[in-house]
Scaffold this active site. Structure first.
Site, PDB file in Angstrom:
ATOM      1  N   ASP A 147       6.874  -1.996  -2.657  1.00  0.00           N
ATOM      2  CA  ASP A 147       5.567  -1.473  -2.256  1.00  0.00           C
ATOM      3  C   ASP A 147       4.923  -2.456  -1.270  1.00  0.00           C
ATOM      4  O   ASP A 147       4.928  -3.669  -1.510  1.00  0.00           O
ATOM      5  CB  ASP A 147       4.704  -1.322  -3.526  1.00  0.00           C
ATOM      6  CG  ASP A 147       3.417  -0.593  -3.267  1.00  0.00           C
ATOM      7  OD1 ASP A 147       3.313   0.589  -3.622  1.00  0.00           O
ATOM      8  OD2 ASP A 147       2.489  -1.234  -2.704  1.00  0.00           O
ATOM      9  N   GLU A 190       3.672   4.515   0.684  1.00  0.00           N
ATOM     10  CA  GLU A 190       4.142   3.193   1.141  1.00  0.00           C
ATOM     11  C   GLU A 190       5.039   2.568   0.085  1.00  0.00           C
ATOM     12  O   GLU A 190       5.106   1.365  -0.056  1.00  0.00           O
ATOM     13  CB  GLU A 190       2.967   2.262   1.495  1.00  0.00           C
ATOM     14  CG  GLU A 190       1.664   2.580   0.837  1.00  0.00           C
ATOM     15  CD  GLU A 190       1.591   2.092  -0.608  1.00  0.00           C
ATOM     16  OE1 GLU A 190       1.809   2.955  -1.495  1.00  0.00           O
ATOM     17  OE2 GLU A 190       1.322   0.911  -0.845  1.00  0.00           O
TER      18      GLU A 190
HETATM   19  N1  GTP Z   1      -0.374   4.962   7.558  1.00  0.00           N
HETATM   20  C1  GTP Z   1       0.021   5.553   6.432  1.00  0.00           C
HETATM   21  N2  GTP Z   1      -0.631   5.268   5.284  1.00  0.00           N
HETATM   22  C2  GTP Z   1      -0.203   5.841   4.142  1.00  0.00           C
HETATM   23  C3  GTP Z   1       0.897   6.729   4.126  1.00  0.00           C
HETATM   24  N3  GTP Z   1       1.072   7.132   2.836  1.00  0.00           N
HETATM   25  C4  GTP Z   1       0.135   6.507   2.083  1.00  0.00           C
HETATM   26  N4  GTP Z   1      -0.642   5.713   2.864  1.00  0.00           N
HETATM   27  C5  GTP Z   1      -1.780   4.872   2.454  1.00  0.00           C
HETATM   28  O1  GTP Z   1      -1.312   3.766   1.719  1.00  0.00           O
HETATM   29  C6  GTP Z   1      -2.433   3.209   1.010  1.00  0.00           C
HETATM   30  C7  GTP Z   1      -1.985   2.698  -0.326  1.00  0.00           C
HETATM   31  O2  GTP Z   1      -3.035   2.010  -0.896  1.00  0.00           O
HETATM   32  P1  GTP Z   1      -3.100   1.508  -2.386  1.00  0.00           P
HETATM   33  O3  GTP Z   1      -2.230   2.350  -3.254  1.00  0.00           O
HETATM   34  O4  GTP Z   1      -4.533   1.387  -2.736  1.00  0.00           O
HETATM   35  O5  GTP Z   1      -2.409   0.124  -2.378  1.00  0.00           O
HETATM   36  P2  GTP Z   1      -2.526  -1.128  -1.419  1.00  0.00           P
HETATM   37  O6  GTP Z   1      -3.735  -1.129  -0.559  1.00  0.00           O
HETATM   38  O7  GTP Z   1      -1.219  -1.223  -0.709  1.00  0.00           O
HETATM   39  O8  GTP Z   1      -2.699  -2.307  -2.449  1.00  0.00           O
HETATM   40  P3  GTP Z   1      -1.595  -2.963  -3.379  1.00  0.00           P
HETATM   41  O9  GTP Z   1      -0.467  -1.999  -3.546  1.00  0.00           O
HETATM   42  O10 GTP Z   1      -2.308  -3.214  -4.661  1.00  0.00           O
HETATM   43  O11 GTP Z   1      -1.172  -4.246  -2.714  1.00  0.00           O
HETATM   44  C8  GTP Z   1      -3.465   4.337   0.903  1.00  0.00           C
HETATM   45  O12 GTP Z   1      -4.572   3.980   1.678  1.00  0.00           O
HETATM   46  C9  GTP Z   1      -2.761   5.537   1.534  1.00  0.00           C
HETATM   47  O13 GTP Z   1      -3.644   6.350   2.254  1.00  0.00           O
HETATM   48  C10 GTP Z   1       1.541   7.026   5.367  1.00  0.00           C
HETATM   49  O14 GTP Z   1       2.511   7.787   5.470  1.00  0.00           O
HETATM   50  N5  GTP Z   1       1.073   6.400   6.477  1.00  0.00           N
END
Ligand code: GTP
Length: 288
Positions: A147, A190
């Protein structure tokens, strides 16, 4: 006209190919069909770059096979006296190529070009699904969930396009870092899952940690440093998919909770008494 036994066989091979929903199993069904049809000793598919004349014997036959748009692989037929029934072989090759193209498109994640969730479900169903005897090699597999750290902040600071670019670059790095026999999936936004085939837990940890270091060492355009966290567990088919994912997930959460940018191994956390094994499912709640 009466159908012959040979016609029945040909028909079975073709039906078998059209039933496959996954490139990996399509390759298996195809090579098995060619092997039976030509009574060859062995049949395998190779990347053209990995097949040199040094590893071929004079009895081997090598054919080009189309794998989707523009991609060509080599079909190695070992110890085959003559290609007796070329028309049936041609037909099989054509069906294989069409199926490959179709499956390839439907199991590929459009952004990263890794395997998508459909491919994940399909492969896991085969790996964990009911089978009388699990083979020994099935216990030399590991699952890692990766992740991106603070990905929301990357999106919020630089915009979704840059976020997407990070996912593409990470996927490219994964393709280079892991072996062709490992399976790379984009599991969710992600989140990535890697199934390391024919690897014990120690090797798997080393390889995933090497990838983590490669990511933290890279200078990503505009953004600079990006890190990933991972959770790793060994795959025991008898444990079931739900428990296996839960174990890798618990290890991932430990990585996140204790500072991120690290790889945690479920079994080590259990042995150290950091997490409780009873947290993972006992195998009753199964998807397949
Ligand atoms: N650019 C982009 N963002 C995505 C995609 N899929 C998911 N996201 C974003 O990924 C982010 C994941 O955030 P969180 O699950 O809060 O986790 P994080 O900010 O990575 O924090 P931690 O995992 O705790 O380190 C969210 O803001 C989603 O909108 C994608 O295909 N493209």
């Amino acid at each position: 006209m009466r159908k012959t036994k040979k016609d029945d066989c040909r028909c079975r091979y073709l039906v078998d190919l059209t039933r496959q929903k996954d490139v990996f199993h399509l390759d298996e069904a195809f090579t098995q069909a060619v092997k039976e049809m030509l009574a060859a000793e062995s049949v395998s598919i190779h990347d053209p770059n990995n097949l040199t004349s040094e590893n071929l014997s004079s009895a081997d036959v090598v054919l080009d096979i189309a794998r989707g748009s523009g991609m060509v692989a080599k079909l190695l037929i070992s110890n085959n006296a003559e290609l007796a029934d070329t028309q049936s072989l041609q037909e099989l090759l054509e069906v294989y190529s069409n199926q490959y193209h179709h499956i390839y498109r439907s199991t590929q994640d459009m952004l990263t070009r890794l395997l998508n969730r459909t491919a994940f479900d399909e492969r896991m169903q085969r790996l964990f699904g009911p089978r009388k005897h699990h083979r020994k090699k099935d216990e030399r597999r590991a699952m890692a969930i990766l992740d991106v750290d603070h990905f929301k902040k990357i999106n919020d600071t630089y915009g979704h396009l840059y976020g997407d670019e990070i996912l593409i670059l990470l996927a490219n790095m994964m393709q280079e870092a892991f072996r062709a026999e490992d399976w790379l999936f984009r599991y969710g936004g992600e989140e990535f899952i890697i199934v390391l085939n024919d690897a014990d837990l120690i090797t798997a940890e080393m390889v995933v940690d090497r990838f983590r270091i490669a990511v933290e060492s890279r200078n990503f355009p505009q953004i600079g440093r990006v890190t990933i966290s991972a959770g790793l567990t060994q795959i025991f088919p008898s444990k079931g998919l739900t428990s296996t994912i839960a174990e890798a997930d618990q290890a991932l959460y430990y990585s996140k909770d204790t500072g991120r940018n690290q790889v945690s191994v479920f079994r080590k956390l259990i042995e150290a008494g950091i997490i409780d094994d009873s947290n993972s499912f006992g195998g009753e709640l199964e998807l397949f």
